[in-house]
Design a protein around this motif. Structure first.
Motif, PDB file in Angstrom:
ATOM      1  N   MET A   1     -12.032 -12.224   7.287  1.00 30.93           N
ATOM      2  CA  MET A   1     -10.806 -11.626   7.783  1.00 30.93           C
ATOM      3  C   MET A   1     -11.109 -10.927   9.092  1.00 30.93           C
ATOM      4  O   MET A   1     -12.060 -10.174   9.208  1.00 30.93           O
ATOM      5  N   SER A   2     -10.292 -11.158  10.054  1.00 27.72           N
ATOM      6  CA  SER A   2     -10.452 -10.546  11.360  1.00 27.72           C
ATOM      7  C   SER A   2      -9.991  -9.097  11.308  1.00 27.72           C
ATOM      8  O   SER A   2      -9.068  -8.749  10.600  1.00 27.72           O
ATOM      9  N   ARG A   3     -10.623  -8.277  12.073  1.00 29.98           N
ATOM     10  CA  ARG A   3     -10.228  -6.884  12.129  1.00 29.98           C
ATOM     11  C   ARG A   3      -9.310  -6.615  13.309  1.00 29.98           C
ATOM     12  O   ARG A   3      -9.134  -5.491  13.710  1.00 29.98           O
ATOM     13  N   GLU A   4      -8.782  -7.655  13.878  1.00 29.37           N
ATOM     14  CA  GLU A   4      -7.819  -7.497  14.965  1.00 29.37           C
ATOM     15  C   GLU A   4      -6.493  -7.035  14.374  1.00 29.37           C
ATOM     16  O   GLU A   4      -6.071  -7.501  13.333  1.00 29.37           O
ATOM     17  N   VAL A   5      -5.869  -6.112  15.047  1.00 27.66           N
ATOM     18  CA  VAL A   5      -4.569  -5.627  14.641  1.00 27.66           C
ATOM     19  C   VAL A   5      -3.536  -6.571  15.243  1.00 27.66           C
ATOM     20  O   VAL A   5      -3.776  -7.191  16.261  1.00 27.66           O
ATOM     21  N   LYS A  42      -8.342   6.497  -2.934  1.00 27.71           N
ATOM     22  CA  LYS A  42      -9.468   5.629  -2.583  1.00 27.71           C
ATOM     23  C   LYS A  42      -9.042   4.517  -1.630  1.00 27.71           C
ATOM     24  O   LYS A  42      -9.800   4.128  -0.747  1.00 27.71           O
ATOM     25  N   ARG A  43      -7.821   4.018  -1.800  1.00 27.59           N
ATOM     26  CA  ARG A  43      -7.349   2.944  -0.924  1.00 27.59           C
ATOM     27  C   ARG A  43      -7.293   3.419   0.532  1.00 27.59           C
ATOM     28  O   ARG A  43      -7.645   2.682   1.443  1.00 27.59           O
ATOM     29  N   LEU A  44      -6.869   4.671   0.741  1.00 26.82           N
ATOM     30  CA  LEU A  44      -6.823   5.205   2.106  1.00 26.82           C
ATOM     31  C   LEU A  44      -8.230   5.313   2.697  1.00 26.82           C
ATOM     32  O   LEU A  44      -8.435   5.043   3.873  1.00 26.82           O
ATOM     33  N   ARG A  45      -9.197   5.687   1.862  1.00 21.54           N
ATOM     34  CA  ARG A  45     -10.579   5.737   2.332  1.00 21.54           C
ATOM     35  C   ARG A  45     -11.070   4.342   2.712  1.00 21.54           C
ATOM     36  O   ARG A  45     -11.694   4.154   3.760  1.00 21.54           O
ATOM     37  N   ASP A  46     -10.759   3.343   1.872  1.00 21.65           N
ATOM     38  CA  ASP A  46     -11.185   1.979   2.158  1.00 21.65           C
ATOM     39  C   ASP A  46     -10.576   1.470   3.456  1.00 21.65           C
ATOM     40  O   ASP A  46     -11.250   0.806   4.256  1.00 21.65           O
ATOM     41  N   LEU A  47      -9.288   1.776   3.688  1.00 21.71           N
ATOM     42  CA  LEU A  47      -8.649   1.378   4.942  1.00 21.71           C
ATOM     43  C   LEU A  47      -9.309   2.073   6.130  1.00 21.71           C
ATOM     44  O   LEU A  47      -9.556   1.461   7.163  1.00 21.71           O
ATOM     45  N   ASP A  58     -21.205  -5.423   2.327  1.00 23.39           N
ATOM     46  CA  ASP A  58     -20.334  -6.408   1.677  1.00 23.39           C
ATOM     47  C   ASP A  58     -19.309  -5.751   0.755  1.00 23.39           C
ATOM     48  O   ASP A  58     -18.146  -6.127   0.738  1.00 23.39           O
ATOM     49  N   GLY A  59     -19.735  -4.773  -0.020  1.00 22.27           N
ATOM     50  CA  GLY A  59     -18.823  -4.091  -0.930  1.00 22.27           C
ATOM     51  C   GLY A  59     -17.729  -3.352  -0.187  1.00 22.27           C
ATOM     52  O   GLY A  59     -16.577  -3.315  -0.618  1.00 22.27           O
ATOM     53  N   GLU A  60     -18.084  -2.761   0.947  1.00 25.03           N
ATOM     54  CA  GLU A  60     -17.087  -2.050   1.752  1.00 25.03           C
ATOM     55  C   GLU A  60     -16.111  -3.021   2.399  1.00 25.03           C
ATOM     56  O   GLU A  60     -14.913  -2.737   2.492  1.00 25.03           O
ATOM     57  N   THR A  61     -16.617  -4.152   2.837  1.00 33.81           N
ATOM     58  CA  THR A  61     -15.742  -5.172   3.430  1.00 33.81           C
ATOM     59  C   THR A  61     -14.766  -5.699   2.386  1.00 33.81           C
ATOM     60  O   THR A  61     -13.570  -5.850   2.665  1.00 33.81           O
ATOM     61  N   ALA A  62     -15.253  -5.957   1.182  1.00 35.09           N
ATOM     62  CA  ALA A  62     -14.384  -6.441   0.104  1.00 35.09           C
ATOM     63  C   ALA A  62     -13.345  -5.388  -0.263  1.00 35.09           C
ATOM     64  O   ALA A  62     -12.175  -5.714  -0.484  1.00 35.09           O
ATOM     65  N   ALA A  63     -13.741  -4.110  -0.313  1.00 33.87           N
ATOM     66  CA  ALA A  63     -12.800  -3.033  -0.625  1.00 33.87           C
ATOM     67  C   ALA A  63     -11.753  -2.903   0.468  1.00 33.87           C
ATOM     68  O   ALA A  63     -10.563  -2.686   0.179  1.00 33.87           O
ATOM     69  N   TYR A  64     -12.164  -3.056   1.726  1.00 35.10           N
ATOM     70  CA  TYR A  64     -11.225  -2.992   2.852  1.00 35.10           C
ATOM     71  C   TYR A  64     -10.212  -4.126   2.761  1.00 35.10           C
ATOM     72  O   TYR A  64      -9.005  -3.903   2.901  1.00 35.10           O
ATOM     73  N   GLU A  65     -10.685  -5.336   2.511  1.00 34.48           N
ATOM     74  CA  GLU A  65      -9.785  -6.487   2.405  1.00 34.48           C
ATOM     75  C   GLU A  65      -8.817  -6.330   1.232  1.00 34.48           C
ATOM     76  O   GLU A  65      -7.635  -6.674   1.340  1.00 34.48           O
ATOM     77  N   GLU A  69      -4.715  -6.025   1.506  1.00 28.06           N
ATOM     78  CA  GLU A  69      -3.847  -6.879   0.691  1.00 28.06           C
ATOM     79  C   GLU A  69      -2.881  -6.043  -0.146  1.00 28.06           C
ATOM     80  O   GLU A  69      -1.696  -6.349  -0.240  1.00 28.06           O
ATOM     81  N   ALA A  70      -3.377  -4.954  -0.734  1.00 27.30           N
ATOM     82  CA  ALA A  70      -2.517  -4.085  -1.541  1.00 27.30           C
ATOM     83  C   ALA A  70      -1.448  -3.429  -0.668  1.00 27.30           C
ATOM     84  O   ALA A  70      -0.286  -3.301  -1.090  1.00 27.30           O
ATOM     85  N   GLU A  71      -1.811  -3.023   0.541  1.00 27.35           N
ATOM     86  CA  GLU A  71      -0.833  -2.439   1.466  1.00 27.35           C
ATOM     87  C   GLU A  71       0.239  -3.466   1.823  1.00 27.35           C
ATOM     88  O   GLU A  71       1.419  -3.137   1.898  1.00 27.35           O
ATOM     89  N   ALA A  72      -0.170  -4.705   2.044  1.00 33.66           N
ATOM     90  CA  ALA A  72       0.788  -5.760   2.375  1.00 33.66           C
ATOM     91  C   ALA A  72       1.750  -6.000   1.212  1.00 33.66           C
ATOM     92  O   ALA A  72       2.959  -6.182   1.421  1.00 33.66           O
ATOM     93  N   GLU A  73       1.235  -5.991  -0.004  1.00 37.63           N
ATOM     94  CA  GLU A  73       2.086  -6.173  -1.183  1.00 37.63           C
ATOM     95  C   GLU A  73       3.064  -5.017  -1.333  1.00 37.63           C
ATOM     96  O   GLU A  73       4.245  -5.225  -1.623  1.00 37.63           O
ATOM     97  N   ASP A  74       2.589  -3.787  -1.130  1.00 41.77           N
ATOM     98  CA  ASP A  74       3.468  -2.622  -1.220  1.00 41.77           C
ATOM     99  C   ASP A  74       4.561  -2.681  -0.153  1.00 41.77           C
ATOM    100  O   ASP A  74       5.713  -2.333  -0.411  1.00 41.77           O
TER     101      ASP A  74
END
Length: 103
Positions: A1-5, A42-47, A58-65, A69-74
């Motif tokens: 996943m790209s980190r481009e906004v 925790k989601r805000l920290r991951d973002l 890797d774990g941080e990248t997976a948590a960020y992704e 995704e959860a933000e997009a669903e919300d």
């Protein structure tokens, strides 16, 4: 996943201000492992970690992704609620107009 906004902006150009204020008497749910900022969720920290820091594990990248995704669903659910509310308002106004013009 790209980190481009979206709209071609890099994350340095975007402004991400997650809610970090933890009310008195409440314990922070998470803390940034890089800058020690407290977060209410925790989601805000991951973002924050994904947007503000380089060289993620890797774990941080997976948590960020997962957080993105959860933000997009919300946001999608929020848009559905807004569209539904607008539909109800439009329908009510239409019915009032029909009744008002038929008298």
């Amino acid at each position: 996943m790209s980190r481009e906004v979206s709209h071609g902006m890099s994350r340095e150009e975007s402004v991400v201000v997650p809610e970090t204020a933890v009310p008195d008497g409440e314990t922070a749910a998470a803390t940034c492992p890089y800058c020690d900022r407290p977060f209410r969720h925790k989601r805000l920290r991951d973002l924050h970690v994904g947007d503000a820091h380089e060289g993620l594990r890797d774990g941080e990248t997976a948590a960020y992704e997962a957080a993105v995704e959860a933000e997009a669903e919300d946001l999608f659910v929020y848009h559905l609620k807004v569209a539904g509310a607008l539909g109800v308002v439009f329908t009510a106004l239409f019915l009032l107009a029909v009744v008002g013009f038929s008298l």
